[in-house]
Design an enzyme around this catalytic site. Sequence first.
Site, PDB file in Angstrom:
ATOM      1  N   SER A 227      39.418  23.646  50.209  1.00  0.00           N
ATOM      2  CA  SER A 227      39.961  24.344  51.362  1.00  0.00           C
ATOM      3  C   SER A 227      40.767  23.405  52.253  1.00  0.00           C
ATOM      4  CB  SER A 227      38.823  25.034  52.123  1.00  0.00           C
ATOM      5  OG  SER A 227      39.314  25.886  53.120  1.00  0.00           O
ATOM      6  N   ASP A 397      41.206  35.371  46.548  1.00  0.00           N
ATOM      7  CA  ASP A 397      41.153  34.578  47.779  1.00  0.00           C
ATOM      8  C   ASP A 397      42.326  34.960  48.666  1.00  0.00           C
ATOM      9  OD1 ASP A 397      40.859  32.733  49.757  1.00  0.00           O
ATOM     10  OD2 ASP A 397      40.768  30.982  48.444  1.00  0.00           O
ATOM     11  N   HIS A 423      37.053  32.462  48.143  1.00  0.00           N
ATOM     12  CA  HIS A 423      37.182  31.106  48.667  1.00  0.00           C
ATOM     13  C   HIS A 423      35.897  30.282  48.466  1.00  0.00           C
ATOM     14  CE1 HIS A 423      39.948  28.590  50.915  1.00  0.00           C
ATOM     15  NE2 HIS A 423      38.945  28.153  51.667  1.00  0.00           N
TER      16      HIS A 423
END
Length: 615
Positions: A227, A397, A423
């Site tokens: 991320s 995502d 995610h």
Amino acid sequence: MARAPLIGRLYWREYLALYASLVLVFLEGFIRIITLGLPQPIIRFCYNRSRNVFNVLSSSQGRQARSRHGSFATSVANSADFVDLCSLFGYYAEEHVVQTGDGYLLGLHRLGWRKGEEGLRVNAGRGSLRKPVVYMHHGLLMNSEVWICLTERERCLPFMLVEKGYDVWLGNNRGNKYSKKSIKASPTSNAFWDFSMDQFAFHDIPDSINYVLATTAQLSLSYIGFSQGTAQAFATLSIHPTLNDKIDVFIALAPAMSPAGIHNGFVDALIKASPDVLFLAFGRRSILSSATMWQAILYPPIFVRLIDMSLAFLFNWGSKNISAHQKLAAYPHLYSFTSTKSVVHWFQIIRNKCFQMYDDDVQAPLSLGASERYYKVAKFPTRNIKTPIVLVYGGSDSLVDIEIMLRELPKHTVAKEIPHYEHLDFLWADHVETLVHPQVYEALEAYAGRDHLKEKYLTSGSITNSGFERRPLAMSEDDFSSPVTADMSDSEPRINGFGHSPSASMDLVHHTSPAKLPDRREPVTPTPPSSSTTTPEMAQSRASKEEPKPSGLNPMMRKRQRRSGSTSSSRSTDSVAKFGEGGILLGAGKATLGSVNSPNMADVARKGVSDRRKR
């Protein structure tokens, strides 16, 4: 067309959403102030009542499942820190502290020992066990615990990398649980929290990597990010060209660069509003610090349900790939402190649809001019990245727009989609060890320990369901400065030395004339190794036959000419530095092509001999 700064910035529906969000934020702050003054018995009372209500409303099957898996999941959830989590699985962890250039003290964690290797010295100089180094970095509002708070060891990527022979380091951002200290400011001051992703890119990541390399006496490492940890790597590699030579490969899990936006329209209005609104709602220090309060007073399954509802509300994530007991174990470790400014930075990126640095220029309240004509926020030049990049992203995502991302990344980037992944699935999903981990292993095996800036050809991985399909990278003209082609053979992922497999071979072929540079947009087909084997003795004999032997040449001149004409060297002799006791040589100059004999050396020698005879 110029717009009024307040009236023309949002639609009337977005203003309603903005005001409703602010009311909820202030209500939460009011509740937090009340709970801070409550005694511990009242907090326990609320916790027990919420547990009873949940047990009444939940099904019997759910209660049986929680009792079956609850023991170890509870141990993971109740672990105090990173070291405690590692001890649950039987691993020894080291804690390190690195000071950044601007005075922040960052916590680093190291997993370098398999079970039973605790007494050995790893990457500590002569006589120590040499292992390739992997650096891992967490996402937004997280810390290094998110990598290891799983209920099964086989699904924990750091532990599996340790078992495969890697020296694993895990970093932390400034302001979080392990990095909440500075030599210049106190965490209670606004100055401490005055940071965004710019500071992560300019200080935290490069300083952490330099510390790891200095501690392990290694020249390079492999980077795995999740991320925001991938966004920080994109940013820091783009603004630190020399850092590209210290990272063999960058593996981006659930990569983040320029998200399309927030799924919910109410919150999306906050993104389009002025950053000052967020500072008004959350202050100028840490953001969402009340999360720890809700975790303390709520029964864990209710807290998990609250997190799931929030994720669905904001990002439309169903979290169906993560089991219930895994959520109970991991969600207590999900949140860690960060600055409001770092979240505002993401809102600027989403609003402007550009992976840019933080915009400090606040427009005047009554300014109606089109300021974008005269002022442009600096972008992170991500196309300048030379490090090989492997993206592994989820098809479900909502924070990943892979088309925009690939347009902003260099041509050698490789992308792999896992269709049903969201995610957080890349950390805690049920089948992460079979869908995600193999891609990481293959990328590390393909790149770890290789000098990607000096070799002419490299293979990047186009990851398919059946495995890791290798293909050549599209290289730039600068990459053709070295007349070397490499043939990387497939092998087992058993690590030896600097990360090469024992059976892996690299055959070098030297060309006497530079080939025509292909178009950068086209893939380069590697030149196959020569079928005949050329030993150094044969190359030296061939060079001695081809070089001229003028009469009157003194022995020292003849020796110097033979050295300069050797075809067994692929590196120029200028700007060569020697590091360490092992005598590792790094050349800053470009590799030479073919022989480099001086055409007038013999004439100069004859003229010198003739002049001496005349005297």
